[in-house]
Design a protein around this motif. Structure first.
Motif, mmCIF file in Angstrom:
data_model
loop_
_atom_site.group_PDB
_atom_site.id
_atom_site.type_symbol
_atom_site.label_atom_id
_atom_site.label_comp_id
_atom_site.label_asym_id
_atom_site.label_seq_id
_atom_site.Cartn_x
_atom_site.Cartn_y
_atom_site.Cartn_z
ATOM 1 N N LEU A 118 0.824 -1.211 0.000
ATOM 2 C CA LEU A 118 0.000 0.000 0.000
ATOM 3 C C LEU A 118 0.853 1.254 0.000
ATOM 4 O O LEU A 118 0.622 2.183 -0.795
ATOM 5 C CB LEU A 118 -0.923 -0.002 1.229
ATOM 6 C CG LEU A 118 -1.740 1.291 1.444
ATOM 7 C CD1 LEU A 118 -2.666 1.540 0.261
ATOM 8 C CD2 LEU A 118 -2.510 1.218 2.750
ATOM 9 N N ASN A 119 1.867 1.283 0.864
ATOM 10 C CA ASN A 119 2.702 2.480 0.965
ATOM 11 C C ASN A 119 3.558 2.681 -0.287
ATOM 12 O O ASN A 119 3.778 3.813 -0.713
ATOM 13 C CB ASN A 119 3.603 2.386 2.205
ATOM 14 C CG ASN A 119 2.827 2.644 3.486
ATOM 15 O OD1 ASN A 119 1.930 3.477 3.517
ATOM 16 N ND2 ASN A 119 3.151 1.906 4.540
ATOM 17 N N VAL A 120 4.039 1.588 -0.870
ATOM 18 C CA VAL A 120 4.795 1.708 -2.117
ATOM 19 C C VAL A 120 3.874 2.215 -3.233
ATOM 20 O O VAL A 120 4.280 3.026 -4.076
ATOM 21 C CB VAL A 120 5.434 0.362 -2.515
ATOM 22 C CG1 VAL A 120 6.063 0.444 -3.897
ATOM 23 C CG2 VAL A 120 6.491 -0.033 -1.482
ATOM 24 N N SER A 121 2.627 1.752 -3.231
ATOM 25 C CA SER A 121 1.651 2.227 -4.216
ATOM 26 C C SER A 121 1.387 3.716 -4.044
ATOM 27 O O SER A 121 1.243 4.457 -5.022
ATOM 28 C CB SER A 121 0.342 1.447 -4.084
ATOM 29 O OG SER A 121 0.545 0.068 -4.317
ATOM 30 N N LEU A 122 1.334 4.160 -2.788
ATOM 31 C CA LEU A 122 1.123 5.588 -2.516
ATOM 32 C C LEU A 122 2.322 6.415 -2.963
ATOM 33 O O LEU A 122 2.174 7.548 -3.422
ATOM 34 C CB LEU A 122 0.856 5.800 -1.027
ATOM 35 C CG LEU A 122 -0.494 5.283 -0.516
ATOM 36 C CD1 LEU A 122 -0.596 5.437 1.001
ATOM 37 C CD2 LEU A 122 -1.648 6.015 -1.204
ATOM 38 N N LEU A 123 3.514 5.840 -2.832
ATOM 39 C CA LEU A 123 4.710 6.515 -3.345
ATOM 40 C C LEU A 123 4.605 6.679 -4.864
ATOM 41 O O LEU A 123 4.941 7.733 -5.419
ATOM 42 C CB LEU A 123 5.967 5.711 -2.996
ATOM 43 C CG LEU A 123 6.419 5.737 -1.536
ATOM 44 C CD1 LEU A 123 7.568 4.744 -1.326
ATOM 45 C CD2 LEU A 123 6.869 7.129 -1.118
ATOM 46 N N GLY A 124 4.138 5.610 -5.527
ATOM 47 C CA GLY A 124 3.954 5.684 -6.964
ATOM 48 C C GLY A 124 2.916 6.723 -7.351
ATOM 49 O O GLY A 124 3.093 7.460 -8.335
ATOM 50 N N ALA A 125 1.841 6.814 -6.554
ATOM 51 C CA ALA A 125 0.801 7.810 -6.817
ATOM 52 C C ALA A 125 1.348 9.224 -6.631
ATOM 53 O O ALA A 125 0.994 10.147 -7.378
ATOM 54 C CB ALA A 125 -0.388 7.572 -5.890
ATOM 55 N N HIS A 126 2.210 9.394 -5.628
ATOM 56 C CA HIS A 126 2.863 10.685 -5.375
ATOM 57 C C HIS A 126 3.649 11.123 -6.615
ATOM 58 O O HIS A 126 3.527 12.264 -7.078
ATOM 59 C CB HIS A 126 3.788 10.545 -4.163
ATOM 60 C CG HIS A 126 4.417 11.818 -3.718
ATOM 61 N ND1 HIS A 126 4.834 12.018 -2.412
ATOM 62 C CD2 HIS A 126 4.735 12.965 -4.372
ATOM 63 C CE1 HIS A 126 5.362 13.230 -2.306
ATOM 64 N NE2 HIS A 126 5.317 13.812 -3.497
ATOM 65 N N ALA A 127 4.426 10.197 -7.158
ATOM 66 C CA ALA A 127 5.235 10.522 -8.329
ATOM 67 C C ALA A 127 4.380 10.709 -9.579
ATOM 68 O O ALA A 127 4.737 11.489 -10.479
ATOM 69 C CB ALA A 127 6.265 9.413 -8.571
#
Length: 385
Positions: free
Chosen positions: A147-156
């Motif tokens: 989930l957190n890695v996905s949120l990092l991807g969404a941030h970018a």
């Protein structure tokens, strides 16, 4: 006067003098090259670059007087300003139409006829906001969560998507490279990188049929066969290679390049400044430019490894990713190793927005070094007590 000199001496004692020396050397060479290129135009790229460099160094000085950790605490403001500026540009910005169908709405007209490119400022903003995001997850030991890695991807994805909508896919690619550099430095697991790589490979048909513009497809096709369209999409790269090759080992001399003087290479002051370097200073001059950028990159990595905390490390890796990726793509364009994607050579290419904003990154890296220096002194004083 003595008090001012003491403060100045103390300031430079705390900074990374080698990093400053590399930065000043790059600035000086950039001005020399643009002075040569300016002789082909009524517009003074030298004057614009000089103003941008002065403003950039002033901004860098202000940043070094601040703590990068305090700046990062205001990440919501940084993110909001950058996003709103790009959205404003999408609606009210100036579209620049180039050859081969390119149409990028990426500039804002300022009073006095000056143009500003918000995506350049957003790159520095992304260094701050994404570093903060990564550091928070790292401190909580939550970087392994899907989930957190996905949120990092969404941030970018936010700046990547916005710059794509502007028609500035060169900037979108640089944001992606910065994301990769910073995420790798933070220790995001390799499996997520592999999954992302596979997803990109599988999405190529969708990108080709529904995302890429016709001129982008043509540039990729032209990359496979550069001579397929020598008078249109292949013209710039072919002429750039001719200019670089004409310089041979030592070049034809500053201000003496006949192809620079006749403006044979389109946009030689910006995207193809390396062709002017190759013609006038030859292979040796090209090596000097590349070595200076490499010195800056290596020094940035050293500062990253010495940083007081992970936030400082990630900021440095963001700057590293920015400079490294732009350099690779720009040189690849000029040498016909990569398609033309409208990426400038960091610090050297003409462009007030790019140059001034890059020095904000220099200031942030210096701030990381200075805080590490100050923290070490504080620790030594505490041990003595």
């Amino acid at each position: 006067m003595q008090k001012f000199l003491d403060k100045t001496r103390n300031y430079f004692t705390r900074t990374d003098k080698i990093f400053w020396a590399i930065s000043f050397s790059i600035s000086a060479l950039s001005l020399i090259f643009l002075l040569s290129v300016s002789r082909t135009s009524s517009f003074s790229y030298f004057k614009t670059q000089l103003i941008a460099i002065i403003l950039g160094y002033l901004a860098a000085f202000i940043i070094t007087k601040s703590d990068y950790r305090i700046i990062a605490k205001h990440y919501p403001i940084v993110a909001a300003v950058c996003i709103l500026l790009i959205i404003f540009t999408l609606i009210f910005g100036t579209a620049v139409t180039g050859n081969s169908g390119i149409d990028a709405r990426a500039w804002i007209k300022l009073p006095g006829g000056v143009s500003f490119q918000p995506s350049e400022l957003a790159k520095i903003g992304f260094m701050i906001t994404f570093s903060k995001h990564l550091s928070v997850l790292k401190e909580k030991n939550e970087l392994k969560s899907l989930l957190n890695v996905s949120l990092l991807g969404a941030h970018a994805l936010v700046p990547i998507a916005l710059t794509h909508l502007q028609g500035d896919d060169g900037a979108a690619i640089i944001f992606f490279c910065m994301f990769l550099s910073m995420a790798f430095a933070a220790g995001v697991q390799l499996r997520y990188f592999l999954a992302g790589f596979v997803a990109i490979i599988l999405s190529i048909p969708i990108l080709w049929n529904y995302i890429f513009a016709d001129y982008q497809k043509q540039r990729i096709i032209n990359q496979i066969n550069p001579e397929a369209d020598p008078l249109n999409t292949g013209f710039q790269q072919i002429q750039g290679k001719i200019s670089i090759g004409s310089g041979k080992i030592w070049g034809q001399g500053l201000f003496n390049g006949p192809r620079v003087g006749s403006n044979s290479v389109p946009i030689q002051e910006s995207d193809f400044i390396f062709s002017a370097v190759g013609e006038e200073l030859g292979f040796i001059g090209c090596c000097v430019v590349i070595l200076l950028i490499l010195f800056m990159l290596f020094r940035t990595l050293k500062i990253a490894l010495l940083a007081s905390d992970c936030l400082g490390t990630y900021i440095c890796f963001g700057f590293f990713g920015l400079i490294a990726s732009q350099t690779i793509f720009n040189l690849g364009m000029c040498l016909s190793a990569l398609p033309v994607i409208g990426v400038t050579l960091p610090f050297f290419s003409a462009g007030g927005s790019s140059s001034a904003c890059l020095y904000l990154g220099v200031g942030l890296v210096q701030s990381v070094f200075m805080q590490q220096h100050d923290d070490n002194i504080s620790d030594e004083m505490y041990e003595e007590i």
